[in-house]
Design a protein around this motif. Structure first.
Motif, mmCIF file in Angstrom:
data_model
loop_
_atom_site.group_PDB
_atom_site.id
_atom_site.type_symbol
_atom_site.label_atom_id
_atom_site.label_comp_id
_atom_site.label_asym_id
_atom_site.label_seq_id
_atom_site.Cartn_x
_atom_site.Cartn_y
_atom_site.Cartn_z
ATOM 1 N N VAL A 10 -5.409 3.675 -4.490
ATOM 2 C CA VAL A 10 -4.625 2.793 -3.620
ATOM 3 C C VAL A 10 -5.502 1.641 -3.126
ATOM 4 O O VAL A 10 -5.110 0.470 -3.165
ATOM 5 C CB VAL A 10 -4.025 3.561 -2.434
ATOM 6 C CG1 VAL A 10 -3.410 2.584 -1.423
ATOM 7 C CG2 VAL A 10 -2.967 4.550 -2.907
ATOM 8 N N PRO A 63 0.816 -1.217 0.000
ATOM 9 C CA PRO A 63 0.000 0.000 0.000
ATOM 10 C C PRO A 63 0.852 1.270 0.000
ATOM 11 O O PRO A 63 0.513 2.251 -0.683
ATOM 12 C CB PRO A 63 -0.824 -0.131 1.284
ATOM 13 C CG PRO A 63 -0.889 -1.600 1.542
ATOM 14 C CD PRO A 63 0.421 -2.150 1.093
ATOM 15 N N ARG A 102 0.866 4.061 -2.954
ATOM 16 C CA ARG A 102 0.553 5.476 -2.700
ATOM 17 C C ARG A 102 1.649 6.385 -3.238
ATOM 18 O O ARG A 102 1.369 7.409 -3.870
ATOM 19 C CB ARG A 102 0.340 5.717 -1.204
ATOM 20 C CG ARG A 102 0.021 7.169 -0.851
ATOM 21 C CD ARG A 102 -0.406 7.353 0.587
ATOM 22 N NE ARG A 102 -1.763 6.871 0.794
ATOM 23 C CZ ARG A 102 -2.079 5.700 1.333
ATOM 24 N NH1 ARG A 102 -1.124 4.873 1.761
ATOM 25 N NH2 ARG A 102 -3.333 5.330 1.471
ATOM 26 N N VAL A 123 -4.859 -2.380 -3.957
ATOM 27 C CA VAL A 123 -4.632 -3.352 -2.897
ATOM 28 C C VAL A 123 -5.733 -4.423 -2.888
ATOM 29 O O VAL A 123 -5.466 -5.608 -2.656
ATOM 30 C CB VAL A 123 -4.549 -2.646 -1.532
ATOM 31 C CG1 VAL A 123 -4.504 -3.659 -0.397
ATOM 32 C CG2 VAL A 123 -3.316 -1.737 -1.483
#
Length: 291
Positions: free
Chosen positions: A159, A136, A140, A163
């Protein structure tokens, strides 16, 4: 939730970036509108004001009204809490799965749906670490590097969507997954040293899974079949397949057998030119040791 002067600080819209509804997503708009309507009906049925529901769930009154009017996507944990507070008997909690999908862009939902059915998946990435392999924090940092920059809300949505696709690693029976990554992106400390280290550690963890083959294309390879860009191939249990390549067929998804054979040839050649899996993991371990 923080406490200030003895009063609970309630979440407002400013505290919840990335949960706006995309007005061009007809399915998403309909789902959120339905959830909002059910929430309002349950609240009114028990005689509770919006401010009271907000206080019980940790949300500001304005955010409750926006959820009820279908203008905000509710968090899954909010639906669980509201279900409990309103005595909805699981009605609101049951909507979490669809609500979670609304937050992701339409094209990501379509991709995730195909990945969820695939029995084989092969990905070659040339400029970045494949999204399915990103932590993550790395995701980002990569998304925030875009120019012009995305809004914070868009960053959070992207994001979360990236994920969420990684649930493919939890499927049972497990699909056969293969990845070929370029060496250069592995050496880029995107997000800083700690984010970079964690990303390399994650690659080692995933690369050791029995159903995953992870290879690295070394930068000292003078020429190879992936110079046109990214390639992705998905094969399904019924024998059909879908492929996409940045450098072929306009980058659009293809399922024609002749076009698929071209992509399979390119991807197979790339795998043959890349380092074997054992050497690839050894290289990643070496890079981790150098950080």
């Amino acid at each position: 939730m923080s406490v200030d002067g003895g009063a609970q600080r309630l979440k407002t819209e400013a505290d919840e970036p990335g949960w706006e509804v995309d007005p061009d997503d007809d399915w998403g708009v309909a789902v959120v509108a339905t959830v909002g309507r059910q929430l309002r009906l349950r609240r009114e049925a028990v005689g509770m004001r919006a401010a009271e529901l907000g206080a019980a769930t940790g949300y500001g009154e304005d955010l409750i009204y926006k959820i009820e009017s279908g203008k905000r996507i509710p968090r899954p944990e909010f639906l669980d809490k509201a279900d409990e507070v309103l005595g909805a008997g699981g009605l609101l909690s049951a909507m979490k799965e669809d609500v979670a999908k609304v937050r992701y862009p339409k094209k990501v939902r379509a991709l995730a749906k195909m990945e969820a059915k695939a029995v084989e998946l092969g990905v070659y990435e040339c400029n970045i670490i494949a999204g399915l392999l990103q932590t993550p924090e790395h995701a980002r940092a990569a998304i925030e590097a875009a120019q012009p920059p995305y809004s914070q809300g868009d960053v959070e949505r992207m994001v979360a969507a990236r994920v969420a696709r990684q649930i493919i690693f939890e499927r049972d029976p497990a699909p056969a997954l293969s990845f070929v990554l370029e060496e250069a992106p592995l050496r880029r400390p995107l997000g800083g040293t700690m984010v970079w280290r964690r990303q390399l550690e994650h690659l080692l963890e995933v690369g050791r899974l029995r159903n995953v083959t992870l290879q690295v294309m070394p930068t000292n390879c003078e020429v190879h079949s992936g110079l046109d860009g990214r390639i992705e191939l998905l094969k399904f249990a019924d024998g059909t397949a879908v492929g996409r390549s940045d450098g072929a067929f306009g980058g659009r998804p293809v399922s024609d057998l002749r076009q698929l054979r071209i992509l399979e040839l390119r991807y197979g050649t790339i795998r043959a030119q890349a380092l074997p899996p054992r050497e690839s993991l050894a290289l990643i371990e070496q890079l981790l040791g150098e950080t």
